[in-house]
Design an enzyme around this catalytic site. Structure first.
Site, PDB file in Angstrom:
ATOM      1  N   ASP A   1       4.061   8.360  10.094  1.00  0.00           N
ATOM      2  CA  ASP A   1       4.095   7.942  11.500  1.00  0.00           C
ATOM      3  C   ASP A   1       5.099   6.815  11.728  1.00  0.00           C
ATOM      4  OD1 ASP A   1       2.151   9.769  12.159  1.00  0.00           O
ATOM      5  OD2 ASP A   1       0.512   8.378  11.768  1.00  0.00           O
TER       6      ASP A   1
ATOM      7  N   ASP B   1       6.546   6.815   4.414  1.00  0.00           N
ATOM      8  CA  ASP B   1       5.473   6.906   5.396  1.00  0.00           C
ATOM      9  C   ASP B   1       5.780   8.034   6.400  1.00  0.00           C
ATOM     10  OD1 ASP B   1       3.285   6.095   7.011  1.00  0.00           O
ATOM     11  OD2 ASP B   1       4.611   4.819   8.199  1.00  0.00           O
TER      12      ASP B   1
ATOM     13  N   ASP C   1       6.766   1.381   8.342  1.00  0.00           N
ATOM     14  CA  ASP C   1       6.980   0.578   9.557  1.00  0.00           C
ATOM     15  C   ASP C   1       5.963  -0.550   9.692  1.00  0.00           C
ATOM     16  OD1 ASP C   1       5.222   2.907  10.011  1.00  0.00           O
ATOM     17  OD2 ASP C   1       4.874   1.926  11.941  1.00  0.00           O
TER      18      ASP C   1
END
Ligand SMILES: [Mg+2]
Length: 177
Positions: free
Chosen positions: A10, A8, A135
């Site tokens: 961000d 990922d 996250d």
């Protein structure tokens, strides 16, 4: 055949939380720390009166482009890139402006990742990989075919269902690079 890692952007490669803190300080004169954000899934919800302004930042020129790289991410990703097949998988379609900025950001900080290995999507569950580093629980929970790894961010610190990677040094140890 190399194992495939989906990564990922961000709050994994890019310090999205840090960018939010920076904007909160500049725009709202709101001095917030990472600890203040622990357990909060929705930044905008922390300050309900400012919710629409906070949401607007995500659609603003430069918000994504100006993010800092997570410590050690460049060095570790370059090593991972030699040993594994790397795909950067970002649910960027929600923020159309971010897609151009994210391509430029990747070219600046991770030039060894070919553009063919950047995947912008909405859902991530249909993506096949051996590992997913992310996250957000909503992405990890749907990732059934490989091993989900939660990358530590303030909003996920109370999540206990996944193997945790706290930083890129730990990622290097986990993947033995
Ligand atoms: Mg993320």
């Amino acid at each position: 055949m190399k194992k495939r890692i989906a990564i990922d952007m961000d709050d994994v490669l890019a310090d999205a939380t840090g960018r939010f803190i920076e904007y909160a300080q500049e725009r709202l004169n709101w001095h917030i720390t990472r600890e203040d954000l622990n357990g909060h899934h929705n930044w905008a919800g922390i300050m309900p009166d400012q919710e629409s302004e906070i949401r607007s930042w995500l659609h603003e020129d430069g918000f994504f482009r100006g993010m800092q790289v997570m410590p050690d991410a460049q060095e570790v990703l370059e090593k991972l890139h030699d040993k594994y097949e790397i795909f950067i998988v970002s649910a960027a379609v929600e923020f159309p402006l971010s897609m151009k900025e994210k391509v430029e950001w990747m070219q600046e900080y991770f030039p060894f990742v070919d553009w063919r290995h950047l995947v912008f999507c909405g859902h991530k569950y249909m993506f096949k990989a051996d590992y997913l580093i992310d996250d957000h629980e909503r992405n990890l929970i749907a990732f059934c075919e490989g091993q989900p790894l939660v990358y530590t961010a303030p909003h996920n610190i109370y999540l206990t269902d996944y193997q945790r990677i706290n930083n890129w040094r730990e990622a290097a140890m986990f993947f033995e690079v």
